[in-house]
Write an enzyme that holds these catalytic residues in place. Structure first.
Site, mmCIF file in Angstrom:
data_model
loop_
_atom_site.group_PDB
_atom_site.id
_atom_site.type_symbol
_atom_site.label_atom_id
_atom_site.label_comp_id
_atom_site.label_asym_id
_atom_site.label_seq_id
_atom_site.Cartn_x
_atom_site.Cartn_y
_atom_site.Cartn_z
ATOM 1 N N GLY A 52 45.055 49.111 38.072
ATOM 2 C CA GLY A 52 43.846 48.355 37.743
ATOM 3 C C GLY A 52 43.937 46.748 37.627
ATOM 4 N N GLY A 54 41.468 42.957 36.135
ATOM 5 C CA GLY A 54 40.077 42.539 35.596
ATOM 6 C C GLY A 54 39.973 41.019 35.828
ATOM 7 N N GLY A 57 43.664 39.636 34.611
ATOM 8 C CA GLY A 57 45.247 39.884 35.321
ATOM 9 C C GLY A 57 45.258 41.272 35.914
ATOM 10 N N ASP A 173 32.982 44.799 22.412
ATOM 11 C CA ASP A 173 32.874 44.891 24.028
ATOM 12 C C ASP A 173 32.880 46.643 24.231
ATOM 13 O OD1 ASP A 173 32.215 44.478 26.531
ATOM 14 O OD2 ASP A 173 34.257 44.124 27.081
#
Length: 370
Positions: A52, A54, A57, A173
């Site tokens: 993954g 984002g 990084g 979040d």
């Protein structure tokens, strides 16, 4: 507090400097890894191990010498804005001294040049956004029992952060892509890069607005006043998302944007709230329980923050320890135009470009660890 003092404070009682990548003698140990150790466990940060990425990084899968699978998050620091550095410190401050079944486990970290590395337990089933909510075929694999246990687990994790640890931890979040699932589909709240610590003797923190559009509490978007009820709002949105299988924000050419919170409220007013339940469940769910869960979700997203339940109370409502039948639900709050709110605020100093870029128009699907 500067980086050195914060880093030392976070690890003074738990870290094992100079340890190799065995992961520590037990699951409680926090390790300070070297760059070379992380390079080896990720096979030189091979693209084949990338799981993954984002805004801050990339995340790689790795395997420690004892065979334990880990996720290595590489945070790139922007020297001008210090983005990446703040997120690194926030993760360590939040996770270095706590452990809970429904929180992601931080095994250790590494500081090397401008990069900051964080090492977590690897989650075999990725995130809710990827595993449950990505497409209809995925949703069909999650029955009512699975969804109920996932929601109860998330609620337990947040109740622990809000009421059991001191100082309290505000996640800031909560969203589907920040809930990871282990091999048994146990939910783990992750990504504490935006989190803040809240002392027990204060009611709120004033900060720049950050988070994901659709999950942001309206009072926080307008004032920048961060409280535990900010996380409660995000949890309410996530609850509605898991029960319905629908996106937080939908868009079509004819009607424009549709917000899940507003859709749920309109169904509630029309006494047709059961229609919100994901159709892939068919009739294989207890209607009374489903209605209770949706009502708790709506209670969590009420516009007036003080009317929202705390996370411990919401958990008891979901578990039916508190009867929600007589509880009145009032209109939810909704942030549909975050940029408009930011531009209208008098204190434009809180509306920097870096803050704007941290907002997303819909749940992020790029990585389970960002």
């Amino acid at each position: 507090m500067n980086f050195t003092s914060c880093f030392s404070s976070c690890f003074s009682s738990t870290s094992k400097p100079g340890r190799n990548e065995s992961g520590g003698e037990n699951d409680q140990d926090m390790c300070i890894f070297t760059y070379n150790e992380l390079r080896i466990v990720t096979q030189n940060f091979s693209s084949s191990n990338k799981i993954g990425g984002g805004g801050f990084g990339t995340v790689y899968k790795g395997r420690l010498r004892n065979g334990t699978a880990v996720a290595v998050k590489v945070l790139s620091v922007e020297l001008e804005s210090m983005r990446g550095e703040r997120e690194f410190i926030s993760e360590i401050a939040a996770l270095s001294n706590i452990k809970h079944e429904n929180l992601v486990t931080l095994r250790g970290c590494c500081v090397e040049g401008a990069n900051r590395f964080l090492v977590y337990d690897y989650m075999e089933n990725n995130s809710l956004a990827h595993t449950l909510l990505a497409r209809e075929q995925n949703r069909m694999q999650f029955g009512w029992e699975n969804r109920r246990e996932i929601l109860l687990g998330i609620a337990r994790g947040l109740a622990y952060l809000h009421d059991e640890v001191q100082p309290y931890i505000l996640h800031r979040d909560i969203k589907a892509s920040n809930i990871l699932l282990d091999q048994n589909f146990t939910p783990k709240v992750s990504d504490f890069g935006l989190s803040r610590l809240l002392r027990v003797d204060i009611s709120h923190i004033s900060t720049h607005v950050a988070g994901t559009l659709g999950y942001i509490a309206p009072e926080y978007a307008v004032s920048g006043r961060l409280t535990r009820k900010t996380d409660v709002y995000g949890f309410g949105v996530l609850l509605l998302e898991i029960i319905s299988g629908q996106s937080v924000v939908d868009f079509d050419l004819e009607h424009g944007e549709h917000y899940l919170v507003q859709k749920a409220w309109e169904m509630y007013k029309a006494n047709s709230i059961i229609q919100l339940v994901d159709p892939t469940l068919g009739m294989n769910y207890p209607e009374e329980e489903a209605v209770r869960f949706i009502k708790v979700g709506l209670l969590c997203v009420q516009e007036i923050a003080n009317l929202r339940p705390g996370m411990s109370e919401a958990l008891k409502m979901l578990s039916n320890e508190i009867d929600v039948g007589p509880v009145q639900v009032l209109q939810p709050g909704l942030v549909a135009d975050l940029m408009g709110i930011k531009l209208s605020r008098k204190d434009s100093s809180q509306c920097s470009s870096s803050n704007v870029s941290s907002m997303e128009s819909r749940p992020g699907l790029h990585s389970a660890y960002f």
